[in-house]
Scaffold this motif. Structure first.
Motif, PDB file in Angstrom:
ATOM      1  N   ALA A 113       0.843  -1.197   0.000  1.00  8.03           N
ATOM      2  CA  ALA A 113       0.000   0.000   0.000  1.00  8.03           C
ATOM      3  C   ALA A 113       0.877   1.245   0.000  1.00  8.03           C
ATOM      4  CB  ALA A 113      -0.908  -0.011   1.217  1.00  8.03           C
ATOM      5  N   ARG A 114       0.634   2.101  -0.981  1.00  9.27           N
ATOM      6  CA  ARG A 114       1.397   3.347  -1.088  1.00  9.27           C
ATOM      7  C   ARG A 114       0.418   4.516  -1.047  1.00  9.27           C
ATOM      8  NH1 ARG A 114       3.181   3.700  -5.952  1.00  9.27           N
ATOM      9  NH2 ARG A 114       2.270   1.767  -6.769  1.00  9.27           N
ATOM     10  N   ASN A 115       0.134   4.976   0.154  1.00  7.18           N
ATOM     11  CA  ASN A 115      -0.806   6.080   0.306  1.00  7.18           C
ATOM     12  C   ASN A 115      -0.177   7.284   1.000  1.00  7.18           C
ATOM     13  OD1 ASN A 115      -0.556   4.950   2.821  1.00  7.18           O
ATOM     14  ND2 ASN A 115      -2.655   4.188   2.934  1.00  7.18           N
ATOM     15  N   GLY A 116       1.119   7.388   0.844  1.00 16.15           N
ATOM     16  CA  GLY A 116       1.805   8.560   1.397  1.00 16.15           C
ATOM     17  C   GLY A 116       2.004   9.625   0.330  1.00 16.15           C
ATOM     18  N   ASP A 132       5.887   8.034   5.029  1.00 13.55           N
ATOM     19  CA  ASP A 132       6.993   8.571   5.813  1.00 13.55           C
ATOM     20  C   ASP A 132       7.771   7.435   6.461  1.00 13.55           C
ATOM     21  OD1 ASP A 132       5.960  10.968   5.109  1.00 13.55           O
ATOM     22  OD2 ASP A 132       5.554  11.695   7.135  1.00 13.55           O
ATOM     23  N   GLY A 133       9.090   7.628   6.528  1.00 16.29           N
ATOM     24  CA  GLY A 133       9.918   6.628   7.168  1.00 16.29           C
ATOM     25  C   GLY A 133      11.288   6.544   6.545  1.00 16.29           C
ATOM     26  N   GLU A 134      12.068   5.612   7.085  1.00 13.79           N
ATOM     27  CA  GLU A 134      13.433   5.399   6.608  1.00 13.79           C
ATOM     28  C   GLU A 134      13.468   4.140   5.750  1.00 13.79           C
ATOM     29  OE1 GLU A 134      17.445   3.943   8.773  1.00 13.79           O
ATOM     30  OE2 GLU A 134      16.719   5.907   9.482  1.00 13.79           O
ATOM     31  N   TYR A 135      14.069   4.257   4.582  1.00 13.28           N
ATOM     32  CA  TYR A 135      14.107   3.137   3.633  1.00 13.28           C
ATOM     33  C   TYR A 135      15.529   2.888   3.147  1.00 13.28           C
ATOM     34  CZ  TYR A 135       9.049   3.958   3.333  1.00 13.28           C
ATOM     35  OH  TYR A 135       7.711   4.118   3.621  1.00 13.28           O
ATOM     36  N   MET A 138      17.339   6.276   3.025  1.00  8.39           N
ATOM     37  CA  MET A 138      16.518   7.285   2.369  1.00  8.39           C
ATOM     38  C   MET A 138      15.360   7.630   3.297  1.00  8.39           C
ATOM     39  SD  MET A 138      16.476   5.591  -1.438  1.00  8.39           S
ATOM     40  CE  MET A 138      16.039   7.129  -2.219  1.00  8.39           C
ATOM     41  N   VAL A 139      15.260   8.894   3.647  1.00  8.21           N
ATOM     42  CA  VAL A 139      14.244   9.331   4.598  1.00  8.21           C
ATOM     43  C   VAL A 139      13.176  10.158   3.882  1.00  8.21           C
ATOM     44  CG1 VAL A 139      13.799  10.609   6.715  1.00  8.21           C
ATOM     45  CG2 VAL A 139      15.942   9.319   6.455  1.00  8.21           C
ATOM     46  N   PHE A 140      11.934   9.751   4.069  1.00  6.40           N
ATOM     47  CA  PHE A 140      10.803  10.484   3.500  1.00  6.40           C
ATOM     48  C   PHE A 140       9.988  11.091   4.636  1.00  6.40           C
ATOM     49  CE2 PHE A 140      12.005   7.579   0.170  1.00  6.40           C
ATOM     50  CZ  PHE A 140      11.803   8.300  -1.007  1.00  6.40           C
ATOM     51  N   GLU A 141       9.681  12.372   4.497  1.00  5.24           N
ATOM     52  CA  GLU A 141       8.939  13.076   5.536  1.00  5.24           C
ATOM     53  C   GLU A 141       7.825  13.910   4.923  1.00  5.24           C
ATOM     54  OE1 GLU A 141      12.031  15.393   7.321  1.00  5.24           O
ATOM     55  OE2 GLU A 141      12.488  13.855   8.829  1.00  5.24           O
ATOM     56  N   TYR A 165       6.331  17.645   1.242  1.00  7.46           N
ATOM     57  CA  TYR A 165       6.744  16.243   1.234  1.00  7.46           C
ATOM     58  C   TYR A 165       8.071  16.074   0.501  1.00  7.46           C
ATOM     59  CZ  TYR A 165       4.651  16.433  -3.449  1.00  7.46           C
ATOM     60  OH  TYR A 165       4.341  16.771  -4.739  1.00  7.46           O
ATOM     61  N   THR A 166       8.679  14.912   0.699  1.00 11.53           N
ATOM     62  CA  THR A 166      10.021  14.639   0.167  1.00 11.53           C
ATOM     63  C   THR A 166       9.976  14.056  -1.249  1.00 11.53           C
ATOM     64  OG1 THR A 166      10.824  14.169   2.395  1.00 11.53           O
ATOM     65  CG2 THR A 166      12.181  13.400   0.569  1.00 11.53           C
ATOM     66  N   ILE A 167      10.854  14.602  -2.093  1.00 10.84           N
ATOM     67  CA  ILE A 167      11.076  14.050  -3.432  1.00 10.84           C
ATOM     68  C   ILE A 167      12.569  13.754  -3.553  1.00 10.84           C
ATOM     69  CG2 ILE A 167      11.030  14.451  -5.914  1.00 10.84           C
ATOM     70  CD1 ILE A 167       8.720  16.354  -5.520  1.00 10.84           C
ATOM     71  N   LEU A 168      12.893  12.487  -3.879  1.00  6.33           N
ATOM     72  CA  LEU A 168      14.298  12.113  -4.059  1.00  6.33           C
ATOM     73  C   LEU A 168      14.508  11.678  -5.511  1.00  6.33           C
ATOM     74  CD1 LEU A 168      15.025  10.042  -0.809  1.00  6.33           C
ATOM     75  CD2 LEU A 168      15.603  12.419  -1.295  1.00  6.33           C
ATOM     76  N   GLU A 169      15.592  12.170  -6.115  1.00  3.37           N
ATOM     77  CA  GLU A 169      15.929  11.804  -7.481  1.00  3.37           C
ATOM     78  C   GLU A 169      17.320  11.168  -7.509  1.00  3.37           C
ATOM     79  OE1 GLU A 169      14.444  15.983  -8.983  1.00  3.37           O
ATOM     80  OE2 GLU A 169      14.645  14.603 -10.702  1.00  3.37           O
TER      81      GLU A 169
END
Length: 205
Positions: A85-88, A132-135, A165-168, A178-182
């Motif tokens: 589930a990807r609802n972030g 959100d979280g650390e991946y 990789m941290v998403f917040e 929100y976080t965007i990583l490239e």
């Protein structure tokens, strides 16, 4: 990188009545003879067509089977091999500059696979809805994807991203930040990727 969105945008012929035949018996007999003659000819013609038709059908079947096989071994970019589930709000963008296909695997901090996506050579993909979280991020490159085994038939290497990789997600007034990583993948001199001996996540089906 952070991005903002407005909160409001989130997310026969018949017999006559007397019983007599409407045509004479002699006419019917002639018609039957003609009918049988035509039927024999048609059968002979059909028999001569069966073999080439069967051959053509066999060729089409083989070509279709090869096409399906090739498609299964090389899925389209963005094909999810493993998903949750990807609802972030988090977004991960990966640019594959390698000349080889890869499968990107996003795991939680305990290396449990959350998302695994196929990415063809010289292509890019977006993984959205990341909570959100650390991946941690892993890659495998190779040729001939084997979905049941969860790996390429010909494996050329395994890699993992060095840093977590941290998403917040944060509320900023009436907006959500929100976080965007490239990430860019390169074949050589990739200082942010480290090939080595480690346990690659199990994504077999």
């Amino acid at each position: 990188m952070r991005s903002r969105i407005s909160r409001s945008d989130s997310k026969v012929k018949s017999w006559n009545q007397s019983g007599n035949c409407p045509i004479s018996c002699s006419m019917m007999y002639s018609s039957l003879q003609l009918s049988y003659s035509l039927r024999d000819r048609l059968r002979a013609g059909q028999a001569s067509l069966i073999r080439p038709l069967l051959s053509a059908a066999l060729v089409i079947l083989i070509l279709c089977s090869l096409s399906v096989s090739q498609s299964a071994e090389r899925p389209e970019t963005g094909t999810y091999i493993r998903d949750t589930a990807r609802n972030g709000y988090g977004l991960l963008v990966v640019y594959n500059n390698w000349t080889m296909d890869t499968v990107a695997v996003l795991t939680d901090r305990w290396d449990k696979p959350k998302v695994a996506v196929y990415l063809r050579a010289k292509d890019a993909l977006e993984i959205d809805g990341i909570k959100d979280g650390e991946y941690r991020l892993y890659f495998t490159i190779g040729k001939g994807w084997n979905s049941s085994a969860g790996k390429f038939n010909e494996v050329y290497g395994y890699y993992h991203y060095n840093d977590p990789m941290v998403f917040e997600t944060n509320d900023v007034g009436d907006e959500i930040e929100y976080t965007i990583l490239e990430l860019d993948l390169y074949e050589a001199d990739a200082t942010n990727f480290m090939p080595g001996r480690f346990q690659f996540p199990d994504i077999s089906s």
